[in-house]
Design a protein around this motif. Structure first.
Motif, PDB file in Angstrom:
ATOM      1  N   GLY A 157      -3.972  -0.614  -4.083  1.00  0.00           N
ATOM      2  CA  GLY A 157      -4.551  -0.808  -5.406  1.00  0.00           C
ATOM      3  C   GLY A 157      -5.477   0.354  -5.730  1.00  0.00           C
ATOM      4  O   GLY A 157      -5.099   1.511  -5.635  1.00  0.00           O
ATOM      5  N   GLU A 158      -6.717   0.038  -6.064  1.00  0.00           N
ATOM      6  CA  GLU A 158      -7.711   1.058  -6.397  1.00  0.00           C
ATOM      7  C   GLU A 158      -8.482   1.558  -5.172  1.00  0.00           C
ATOM      8  O   GLU A 158      -9.256   2.501  -5.271  1.00  0.00           O
ATOM      9  N   ASP A 159      -8.292   0.905  -4.037  1.00  0.00           N
ATOM     10  CA  ASP A 159      -9.031   1.256  -2.825  1.00  0.00           C
ATOM     11  C   ASP A 159      -8.255   2.238  -1.969  1.00  0.00           C
ATOM     12  O   ASP A 159      -7.048   2.101  -1.788  1.00  0.00           O
ATOM     13  N   THR A 160      -8.972   3.231  -1.442  1.00  0.00           N
ATOM     14  CA  THR A 160      -8.388   4.188  -0.510  1.00  0.00           C
ATOM     15  C   THR A 160      -9.279   4.250   0.723  1.00  0.00           C
ATOM     16  O   THR A 160     -10.497   4.291   0.616  1.00  0.00           O
ATOM     17  N   GLN A 161      -8.636   4.221   1.879  1.00  0.00           N
ATOM     18  CA  GLN A 161      -9.371   4.357   3.131  1.00  0.00           C
ATOM     19  C   GLN A 161      -8.484   5.100   4.117  1.00  0.00           C
ATOM     20  O   GLN A 161      -7.297   5.299   3.880  1.00  0.00           O
ATOM     21  N   THR A 162      -9.072   5.516   5.228  1.00  0.00           N
ATOM     22  CA  THR A 162      -8.262   6.194   6.233  1.00  0.00           C
ATOM     23  C   THR A 162      -7.331   5.180   6.876  1.00  0.00           C
ATOM     24  O   THR A 162      -7.613   3.974   6.909  1.00  0.00           O
ATOM     25  N   SER A 163      -6.218   5.667   7.387  1.00  0.00           N
ATOM     26  CA  SER A 163      -5.312   4.750   8.081  1.00  0.00           C
ATOM     27  C   SER A 163      -5.993   4.201   9.329  1.00  0.00           C
ATOM     28  O   SER A 163      -5.723   3.075   9.742  1.00  0.00           O
ATOM     29  N   GLN A 164      -6.902   4.976   9.908  1.00  0.00           N
ATOM     30  CA  GLN A 164      -7.652   4.492  11.066  1.00  0.00           C
ATOM     31  C   GLN A 164      -8.443   3.233  10.690  1.00  0.00           C
ATOM     32  O   GLN A 164      -8.411   2.237  11.406  1.00  0.00           O
ATOM     33  N   GLN A 165      -9.119   3.264   9.557  1.00  0.00           N
ATOM     34  CA  GLN A 165      -9.864   2.092   9.092  1.00  0.00           C
ATOM     35  C   GLN A 165      -8.923   0.946   8.775  1.00  0.00           C
ATOM     36  O   GLN A 165      -9.173  -0.196   9.165  1.00  0.00           O
ATOM     37  N   TRP A 166      -7.857   1.231   8.051  1.00  0.00           N
ATOM     38  CA  TRP A 166      -6.925   0.202   7.619  1.00  0.00           C
ATOM     39  C   TRP A 166      -6.293  -0.490   8.824  1.00  0.00           C
ATOM     40  O   TRP A 166      -6.235  -1.716   8.892  1.00  0.00           O
ATOM     41  N   LEU A 167      -5.813   0.299   9.788  1.00  0.00           N
ATOM     42  CA  LEU A 167      -5.175  -0.273  10.975  1.00  0.00           C
ATOM     43  C   LEU A 167      -6.170  -1.042  11.838  1.00  0.00           C
ATOM     44  O   LEU A 167      -5.835  -2.096  12.381  1.00  0.00           O
ATOM     45  N   THR A 168      -7.382  -0.529  11.952  1.00  0.00           N
ATOM     46  CA  THR A 168      -8.414  -1.219  12.724  1.00  0.00           C
ATOM     47  C   THR A 168      -8.731  -2.577  12.098  1.00  0.00           C
ATOM     48  O   THR A 168      -8.908  -3.577  12.803  1.00  0.00           O
ATOM     49  N   GLU A 169      -8.772  -2.630  10.775  1.00  0.00           N
ATOM     50  CA  GLU A 169      -8.996  -3.907  10.080  1.00  0.00           C
ATOM     51  C   GLU A 169      -7.846  -4.874  10.317  1.00  0.00           C
ATOM     52  O   GLU A 169      -8.070  -6.069  10.528  1.00  0.00           O
ATOM     53  N   ARG A 170      -6.600  -4.385  10.280  1.00  0.00           N
ATOM     54  CA  ARG A 170      -5.448  -5.256  10.530  1.00  0.00           C
ATOM     55  C   ARG A 170      -5.493  -5.791  11.965  1.00  0.00           C
ATOM     56  O   ARG A 170      -5.197  -6.951  12.208  1.00  0.00           O
ATOM     57  N   LEU A 171      -5.881  -4.937  12.909  1.00  0.00           N
ATOM     58  CA  LEU A 171      -5.985  -5.371  14.306  1.00  0.00           C
ATOM     59  C   LEU A 171      -7.065  -6.439  14.460  1.00  0.00           C
ATOM     60  O   LEU A 171      -6.868  -7.435  15.158  1.00  0.00           O
ATOM     61  N   ALA A 172      -8.195  -6.252  13.794  1.00  0.00           N
ATOM     62  CA  ALA A 172      -9.284  -7.239  13.854  1.00  0.00           C
ATOM     63  C   ALA A 172      -8.815  -8.576  13.275  1.00  0.00           C
ATOM     64  O   ALA A 172      -9.152  -9.646  13.822  1.00  0.00           O
ATOM     65  N   CYS A 220       0.818  -1.211   0.000  1.00  0.00           N
ATOM     66  CA  CYS A 220       0.000   0.000   0.000  1.00  0.00           C
ATOM     67  C   CYS A 220       0.856   1.266   0.000  1.00  0.00           C
ATOM     68  O   CYS A 220       2.034   1.239   0.338  1.00  0.00           O
ATOM     69  N   THR A 221       0.209   2.356  -0.368  1.00  0.00           N
ATOM     70  CA  THR A 221       0.806   3.686  -0.333  1.00  0.00           C
ATOM     71  C   THR A 221       0.151   4.462   0.790  1.00  0.00           C
ATOM     72  O   THR A 221      -1.057   4.394   0.986  1.00  0.00           O
ATOM     73  N   PHE A 222       0.931   5.204   1.522  1.00  0.00           N
ATOM     74  CA  PHE A 222       0.488   5.961   2.671  1.00  0.00           C
ATOM     75  C   PHE A 222       0.447   7.433   2.262  1.00  0.00           C
ATOM     76  O   PHE A 222       1.426   7.956   1.735  1.00  0.00           O
ATOM     77  N   VAL A 223      -0.674   8.096   2.477  1.00  0.00           N
ATOM     78  CA  VAL A 223      -0.807   9.495   2.088  1.00  0.00           C
ATOM     79  C   VAL A 223      -0.888  10.341   3.363  1.00  0.00           C
ATOM     80  O   VAL A 223      -1.807  10.194   4.169  1.00  0.00           O
TER      81      VAL A 223
END
Length: 117
Positions: free
Chosen positions: A96-111, A41-44
């Motif tokens: 890829g083509e999906d963008t989300q907040t890092s809060q969402q992304w990190l929360t998903e990884r934690l789950a 992923c790319t971090f913005v």
């Protein structure tokens, strides 16, 4: 400028009422940083794109700065790893083509981690 002062004040207040990060919080944060490091992923951050290694390094640096004031993994995600302390702008993660907040992304990884345990 007011946001920067507000965030700094919130972190200072948290330092007075929170305990140092527990071993489980440290483990979770290290896991999340490693997930960022190993992602494609790319971090913005503040409108500028950074690769996974730069993103992981940035999160590691913020963690090292705030570790003694972080009482939970959720606090790390919400207060340290999800937005700029200077501008207040949310970090984004582009996979890829999906963008989300890092809060969402990190929360998903934690789950995902919690499902494995």
């Amino acid at each position: 400028m007011k946001k920067t002062i507000g965030i700094a004040a919130a972190l200072a207040a948290a330092a007075l009422v929170s305990i140092p990060a527990s071993a489980s919080v440290k483990n979770d944060v290290e896991y999340l940083i490693e997930q960022m490091k190993s992602s494609d992923c790319t971090f913005v951050r503040n409108g500028t794109e950074y690769d996974n290694l730069q993103a992981a390094e940035h999160l590691q640096n913020k963690w090292e700065y705030a570790e003694d004031r972080v009482a939970s993994t959720e606090m790390f995600i919400n207060e340290v790893a999800s937005k700029s302390w200077f501008t207040g702008r949310a970090y984004q993660v582009k996979c890829g083509e999906d963008t989300q907040t890092s809060q969402q992304w990190l929360t998903e990884r934690l789950a995902e981690k919690e499902k494995l345990n």
